[in-house]
Design a protein around this motif. Structure first.
Motif, PDB file in Angstrom:
ATOM      1  N   VAL A   2     -10.732  11.260  12.831  1.00 37.12           N
ATOM      2  CA  VAL A   2     -10.053  11.371  14.116  1.00 37.12           C
ATOM      3  C   VAL A   2      -9.873   9.970  14.683  1.00 37.12           C
ATOM      4  CG1 VAL A   2     -10.322  12.204  16.487  1.00 37.12           C
ATOM      5  CG2 VAL A   2     -10.915  13.689  14.568  1.00 37.12           C
ATOM      6  N   GLY A   3      -8.684   9.696  15.214  1.00 41.03           N
ATOM      7  CA  GLY A   3      -8.396   8.391  15.796  1.00 41.03           C
ATOM      8  C   GLY A   3      -6.910   8.094  15.739  1.00 41.03           C
ATOM      9  N   THR A   4      -6.549   6.930  16.238  1.00 37.06           N
ATOM     10  CA  THR A   4      -5.163   6.488  16.228  1.00 37.06           C
ATOM     11  C   THR A   4      -5.021   5.324  15.270  1.00 37.06           C
ATOM     12  OG1 THR A   4      -4.806   7.234  18.491  1.00 37.06           O
ATOM     13  CG2 THR A   4      -3.280   5.582  17.647  1.00 37.06           C
ATOM     14  N   TYR A   5      -4.007   5.403  14.418  1.00 33.28           N
ATOM     15  CA  TYR A   5      -3.758   4.402  13.396  1.00 33.28           C
ATOM     16  C   TYR A   5      -2.380   3.796  13.627  1.00 33.28           C
ATOM     17  CZ  TYR A   5      -7.651   6.879  11.384  1.00 33.28           C
ATOM     18  OH  TYR A   5      -8.870   7.460  11.191  1.00 33.28           O
ATOM     19  N   SER A   6      -2.317   2.480  13.605  1.00 34.76           N
ATOM     20  CA  SER A   6      -1.074   1.775  13.856  1.00 34.76           C
ATOM     21  C   SER A   6      -0.424   1.362  12.546  1.00 34.76           C
ATOM     22  CB  SER A   6      -1.363   0.537  14.698  1.00 34.76           C
ATOM     23  OG  SER A   6      -0.200  -0.228  14.868  1.00 34.76           O
TER      24      SER A   6
END
Length: 77
Positions: A2-6
């Motif tokens: 879970v998280g945000t990836y750029s």
């Protein structure tokens, strides 16, 4: 996880529109960018959202950049 990836810098990304070519996030072109947010991650399911501005390539060379906002995915086994 879970998280945000750029998708920028050293982490490029690509998406394909069948029979129309591909658009990608170029780590060396500041006019393209993208992100993917995973909100659920388990052994049997991955879900989240994505958004990006992709530059054309392949069969799509010469086409306009594609902007995708509010994309979602939900994959279960």
């Amino acid at each position: 996880a879970v998280g945000t990836y750029s998708a920028s810098g050293a982490t490029p990304a690509m998406f394909v529109l069948a029979h129309f070519g591909f658009w990608s996030v170029d780590p060396f072109d500041p006019t393209s960018s993208g992100s993917l947010t995973v909100t659920t991650a388990s052994r049997t399911r991955v879900a989240g959202t994505f958004a990006f501005t992709g530059l054309p390539g392949g069969n799509a060379a010469g086409a306009a950049p594609r902007v995708v906002t509010n994309g979602t995915f939900d994959v279960s086994q």
